[in-house]
Every structure is written in structure tokens, then in C-alpha cells.
Design a protein around this motif. Structure first.
Motif, mmCIF file in Angstrom:
data_model
loop_
_atom_site.group_PDB
_atom_site.id
_atom_site.type_symbol
_atom_site.label_atom_id
_atom_site.label_comp_id
_atom_site.label_asym_id
_atom_site.label_seq_id
_atom_site.Cartn_x
_atom_site.Cartn_y
_atom_site.Cartn_z
ATOM 1 N N UNK A 165 0.862 -1.181 0.000
ATOM 2 C CA UNK A 165 0.000 0.000 0.000
ATOM 3 C C UNK A 165 0.898 1.230 0.000
ATOM 4 N N UNK A 166 0.775 2.050 -1.033
ATOM 5 C CA UNK A 166 1.647 3.213 -1.211
ATOM 6 C C UNK A 166 0.885 4.501 -0.952
ATOM 7 N N UNK A 167 1.509 5.387 -0.196
ATOM 8 C CA UNK A 167 0.925 6.683 0.093
ATOM 9 C C UNK A 167 1.551 7.760 -0.784
ATOM 10 N N UNK A 168 0.707 8.617 -1.354
ATOM 11 C CA UNK A 168 1.182 9.777 -2.113
ATOM 12 C C UNK A 168 0.540 11.021 -1.507
ATOM 13 N N UNK A 169 1.163 12.183 -1.748
ATOM 14 C CA UNK A 169 0.734 13.387 -1.058
ATOM 15 C C UNK A 169 0.452 14.517 -2.043
ATOM 16 N N UNK A 170 -0.815 14.852 -2.169
ATOM 17 C CA UNK A 170 -1.225 15.938 -3.058
ATOM 18 C C UNK A 170 -0.756 17.284 -2.511
ATOM 19 N N UNK A 171 -0.272 18.137 -3.403
ATOM 20 C CA UNK A 171 0.157 19.461 -3.000
ATOM 21 C C UNK A 171 1.597 19.551 -2.549
ATOM 22 N N UNK A 172 2.293 18.424 -2.515
ATOM 23 C CA UNK A 172 3.630 18.360 -1.932
ATOM 24 C C UNK A 172 4.668 19.176 -2.694
ATOM 25 N N UNK A 173 4.488 19.325 -3.993
ATOM 26 C CA UNK A 173 5.484 20.013 -4.823
ATOM 27 C C UNK A 173 5.200 21.495 -4.988
ATOM 28 N N UNK A 174 4.144 21.977 -4.349
ATOM 29 C CA UNK A 174 3.797 23.379 -4.530
ATOM 30 C C UNK A 174 3.211 23.625 -5.913
ATOM 31 N N UNK A 175 3.069 24.890 -6.275
ATOM 32 C CA UNK A 175 2.422 25.231 -7.550
ATOM 33 C C UNK A 175 3.372 25.038 -8.736
ATOM 34 N N UNK A 176 4.628 25.367 -8.566
ATOM 35 C CA UNK A 176 5.570 25.364 -9.685
ATOM 36 C C UNK A 176 5.732 23.990 -10.318
ATOM 37 N N UNK A 177 5.761 22.931 -9.495
ATOM 38 C CA UNK A 177 5.987 21.585 -10.017
ATOM 39 C C UNK A 177 4.757 20.690 -9.872
#
Length: 289
Positions: A165-177
Motif C-alpha cells: 500500500x503506497x501513500x502519495x501526497x497531493x500538494x507536496x510540490x507546490x504550484x511550480x511543479x
């Protein structure tokens, strides 16, 4: 049960027996995470662990799953982890699944035969924080591994027959990336092909390096709509053989539970409707970690 510090477990382990074997996290350097700040990673003494297993044998007879806490139980040396799992099997024969957190370092330290041994002893699922597939962002958040290592170790644990089970995080890279983060995360998830993916939405925690960057103007937190667009791109670019992609964590603005590839188009349509204002998003005050 003897609990120390913060006890962190995946949402899917809410009804599991929580057996704390380690205190803290073996890495404890991620820029966004404040769960174990200032906490020294330690492995608890066997007599305390075994006493807790005996307690569970007496009082937790209706729970068929067990989760080994805390941040990275897979880092425990095999010679200590095996007796713990054997004790669980002996004293809690009704437990059908043991789960634990893993990271690339701990997976790499285990041989293929050791991982297979853990599977035979009941470890049927591991939870790994990918967070992002974007190498630039992985380095910035001090995750300790690049995307190639994430893919390699994800495949390794799956090869042992342990579900991932893999967790990913929305918004982590900010707007630029943002777009790169979403597409690269889809690429890495496709390469690993896990059974489960859980998407959380970034919530800045005071005292963390990322929160300090935000306060200093060096990190830009994206809007709920932008997080939804990231989620749509991730789902559109993630190719799973047969996996469950869910974004129903308390931090998310739009609860989603999709079997991929079956539910891809239906889920993308739901996200599009939300972006058009036709589906109500969770209000900020109801979000939580």
C-alpha cells in the motif's frame, strides 16, 4: 498495552490490534512530517513486546488483524523480528494478517529470502510512503530515496508476496511543479503496480521544515481545486493491473475510492464535476491528519 509517544497507523488498520514494537521513525527527516519530531528511534525490549502480545491474547480476541507500530517496523533486525512474529502466531492464532510500515532503506536491508520468511510468518501487507515520483521534490523533502530506488524496493517487496500500500501526497510540490509531481507520481506507481494507493492532501504542520518554508515565502500551498487537478492527473497516468486507488483520508477535499483501471473514467468525471462546482468539497474545518 505499553504505548509510548505518538502511535501512528494507516486508516485501514483502524480496527487492528496495535502492537508497538518501535518508538518513532528510523528516518524521521521528511520535511513535511511532524509525527516524530524530537523523538529518538528505538526498538522496545522483547519482554515488553511479548507482554503486550499476551495482553492481546487475553483481551483482543475479536480482532483478526494486527499492525506493528511505529514508523518503520521492518527496520528491526530479522533475528529479533522473527521471534516476535512467531509469538504473535502462537498466542494470537486468529490473527489473519500482520501489517507494518516500510521504507526503501528497510526493504533494501532485507534479503529476498528474509522477506519471504516474513510473509510465511504472517506479514501480508506493508505500507510505504512514496509521497511523489518527482525526483526534484523527493530531494527537496529529504525523503532519502529517488524514484528509481522507490520503484526497485516497491517491486522487491511485492516479489516476496507481501501486498503493498503506497501513500502519495497531493500538494507536496507546490504550484511550480504541481503538474510534474502528478505525472511523475503516476509513472512511478505504474512501474511498481501496488495493490493499494492512498492519496492524502498536504496539511502543513507547524515546526516542520516545510511549514517554515511556507512562512518564509519559499513554498506555495496550492488550492483545493489545484489538488483535485493533481489527483486527476495521477489517476489518469497511473496504470495498475488491478489496484485500489483511494483518496478518502480525512485530509482530502473529495472522497474517492476507485478500482483501476475499471473506475478510471468514472472517477475522472467525478473530479471534473467537482472542479465545475457541481460536487461539494469537504470544508476546511472538517479536514484532519
Amino acid at each position: 498495552m505499553h504505548y509510548e509517544g505518538n502511535i501512528i497507523r494507516p486508516p485501514s488498520e483502524a480496527n487492528s490490534i496495535l502492537l508497538q514494537v518501535t518508538v518513532g521513525c528510523s528516518h524521521n527527516k521528511c520535511a513535511f512530517c511532524g509525527a516524530y519530531r524530537g523523538e529518538r528511534f528505538t526498538i522496545k525490549k522483547d519482554d515488553i513486546i511479548f507482554e503486550d502480545i499476551d495482553f492481546a491474547a487475553k483481551y483482543c480476541r475479536n480482532q483478526s488483524r494486527l499492525f506493528i507500530c511505529d514508523g518503520d517496523a521492518l527496520i528491526i533486525p530479522q533475528k529479533r523480528l522473527v521471534p516476535i512474529l512467531e509469538r504473535i502466531s502462537q498466542r494470537l492464532p486468529w490473527v489473519e494478517r500482520v501489517g507494518l510500515y516500510a521504507n526503501t532503506k528497510s526493504i533494501r536491508m532485507k534479503s529476498d529470502s528474509e522477506l519471504a520468511e516474513l510473509r510465511q510468518l504472517g506479514v501480508k501487507i506493508a505500507y510505504m510512503g512514496l509521497e511523489t515520483g518527482d525526483d526534484v521534490t523527493l530531494k527537496k523533502i529529504n525523503k532519502g530515496a529517488d524514484s528509481a530506488r522507490m520503484i526497485e524496493m516497491g517491486k522487491k517487496i511485492r516479489k516476496a508476496g507481501i501486498k503493498l500500500s503506497i501513500t502519495v501526497l497531493l500538494g507536496l510540490a507546490g504550484r511550480e511543479r504541481s503538474d510534474i509531481h502528478a505525472a511523475e507520481t503516476g509513472r512511478v506507481l505504474s512501474a511498481i503496480d501496488p495493490e493499494f494507493v492512498g492519496a492524502l492532501s498536504l496539511m502543513l504542520i507547524p515546526g516542520t521544515p516545510m511549514h517554515k518554508d511556507f512562512e518564509n515565502g519559499n513554498f506555495e500551498l496550492i488550492t483545493p481545486d489545484e489538488m483535485l487537478r493533481e489527483l486527476g492527473t495521477m489517476i489518469a497516468t497511473t496504470q495498475l493491473t488491478s489496484g485500489l486507488f483511494h483518496a478518502n483520508h480525512a485530509s482530502n477535499y473529495l472522497p474517492i475510492r476507485a478500482h483501476l483501471p475499471r473506475d478510471r473514467e468514472k472517477t475522472l468525471a467525478l473530479i471534473a464535476s467537482a472542479l465545475e462546482g457541481k460536487v461539494r468539497l469537504k470544508p476546511e474545518y472538517m479536514r484532519a491528519l
